[in-house]
Design a protein around this motif. Structure first.
Motif, short mmCIF file in Angstrom:
data_model
loop_
_atom_site.label_atom_id
_atom_site.label_comp_id
_atom_site.label_asym_id
_atom_site.label_seq_id
_atom_site.Cartn_x
_atom_site.Cartn_y
_atom_site.Cartn_z
N ALA A 1 51.92 3.98 11.77
CA ALA A 1 51.43 3.04 10.76
C ALA A 1 52.53 2.08 10.31
O ALA A 1 52.27 0.89 10.07
CB ALA A 1 50.89 3.82 9.56
N VAL B 1 50.77 0.96 3.42
CA VAL B 1 50.22 2.09 4.17
C VAL B 1 49.58 3.05 3.17
O VAL B 1 50.21 3.40 2.16
CB VAL B 1 51.30 2.82 4.99
N TYR C 1 53.91 2.34 0.24
CA TYR C 1 52.96 3.37 0.63
C TYR C 1 52.31 3.97 -0.61
O TYR C 1 52.86 3.91 -1.71
CB TYR C 1 53.63 4.46 1.47
N GLY D 1 51.89 -1.62 11.29
CA GLY D 1 51.24 -2.12 10.08
C GLY D 1 52.12 -2.98 9.23
O GLY D 1 51.82 -3.21 8.05
N ASN E 1 46.73 1.72 7.98
CA ASN E 1 47.60 0.55 7.89
C ASN E 1 46.75 -0.70 7.98
O ASN E 1 45.63 -0.68 8.51
CB ASN E 1 48.69 0.58 8.98
#
Length: 378
Positions: A272, A282, A243, A276, A299
């Motif tokens: 997400a 993300v 992330y 994702g 995502n």
């Protein structure tokens, strides 16, 4: 409105009476004058008749005939002036009877600008309001049935698994320690999923019916999102995701309910992560301005079809219709997110293409909960 309509009706009737009286007087004057001239002419010619004599003498019978004829002229004139209104009232009466029989699609053409046209407009509005109310009741009934069906299915699936594994553990058959540990882990994960489903259901019910009081205070939204991403780190690792948090400011204080915003962004981040996983990343971006803060959660997994985007915030809707253990749920996460955004007077939107699926939330920096509540009630 009622007094205005009554006054307008009286004024219109009075106007018609005056018109009818004027026409009656003109016709009567014309008639009397000409009959008298004819009678005098006949008298001068020596061709006087009994009727001419009565006219010249203004006999009582002739006066009565004049009066009766005047009443007839007045009545016919007044009825002709009132006829359009009478026909219009007939159409309104027919529409009322039709609506009373359940034909809520009935409408009356609004013509003119008088009390009858106002009555027709009010009748049309009443029928429209009734239709809207009935549609809402049908939608509420459909939602209730859908809720019962979804709850029954979503709660039964993990509960059945939990009971099955616990029966294996509680049975007489000896289970190897390794398998026993695995069964306990599965039962525990199912129980946690069951807990999450119940939390979503209760949370949405409270939000939807206004049973959650807002506690607005000052909070740093950059810090909040940073903490939420750190707390979700194990989930990122489990899905093999990374992330990234980007912000145009190091800190931004806004007025909001911290607990509700935490739930909002926790839902979006969790969504997400769930959908994702194929994208491996993300992205959370914060763009702060003087009066607003925009937060986007992106995502790079499954691309949502364009025709499904408007449905994402509907209750119980899920893009992936299968109820798998990896992505299954109540379908309430985004509906809860939208409720929270609405409570804060903000907006939430979604877009999805090959560049990623982006959920964008725009919030006010200065939020007056009393003002928003008043606006929502009025």
């Amino acid at each position: 409105m009622k007094n205005n309509m009554g006054g307008s009706y009286r004024a219109r009737v009075l106007t018609h009476i005056v018109y009818s009286a004027i026409i009656t007087c003109l016709v009567e004057v014309f008639l009397i004058t000409n009959l008298s001239m004819v009678a005098k002419y006949m008298q001068q010619k020596g061709q006087i008749s009994a009727l001419s004599q009565l006219i010249l003498e203004q006999h009582t019978a002739v006066v009565i005939l004049y009066v009766l004829f005047g009443i007839l002229i007045f009545s016919v004139t007044f009825m002709l002036l009132e006829e359009p209104g009478i026909r219009y009232m007939g159409r309104i009466s027919d529409a009322v009877e039709s609506i009373s029989q359940g034909n809520l699609g009935t409408e009356v053409d609004v013509t003119g600008d008088d009390e009858f046209s106002a009555m027709a407009a009010n009748l049309n509005k009443m029928a429209s309001d009734i239709r809207t109310l009935m549609d809402k009741e049908r939608e509420a009934e459909r939602t209730k049935n859908e809720l019962i069906t979804n709850v029954a299915h979503d709660l039964r699936t993990p509960l059945t698994s939990i009971i099955g594994y616990l029966e294996l553990l509680a049975g007489n058959t000896k289970v190897p320690a390794e398998m026993e540990h695995k069964y306990i882990e599965i039962a525990y994960s199912k129980a946690r999923r069951l807990e999450k489903l119940i939390e979503d259901l209760f949370g949405f019910t409270k939000l939807n019916y206004g049973k959650i009081a807002m506690h607005v205070g000052q909070l740093d939204i950059v810090k909040l999102l940073s903490q939420l991403l750190e707390e979700a780190y194990p989930n990122f690792v489990e899905k093999n995701l990374s992330y990234d948090l980007q912000s145009n400011v190091p800190a931004k204080t806004i007025s909001a309910d911290g607990n509700l915003l935490a739930r909002l962004f926790d839902n979006l981040i969790g969504n997400a992560i769930k959908y994702g996983a194929d994208g491996k990343r993300v992205l959370v971006k914060i763009h702060a301005e003087d009066d607003t803060v925009t937060v986007s959660v992106t995502n790079y997994g499954y691309v949502i079809p364009a025709d499904e985007l408007p449905l994402l915030f509907n209750k119980f809707y899920r893009v992936e219709q299968s109820r798998s253990t990896t992505t299954g749920g109540t379908g309430l996460g985004l509906a809860i997110a939208k409720e929270i955004v609405d409570m804060h007077g903000g907006t939430i939107s979604v877009s999805s293409d090959l560049n990623g699926t982006v959920f964008t939330v725009k919030l006010q920096v200065y939020f007056d909960v009393n003002k928003e509540n008043f606006a929502s009630q009025s």
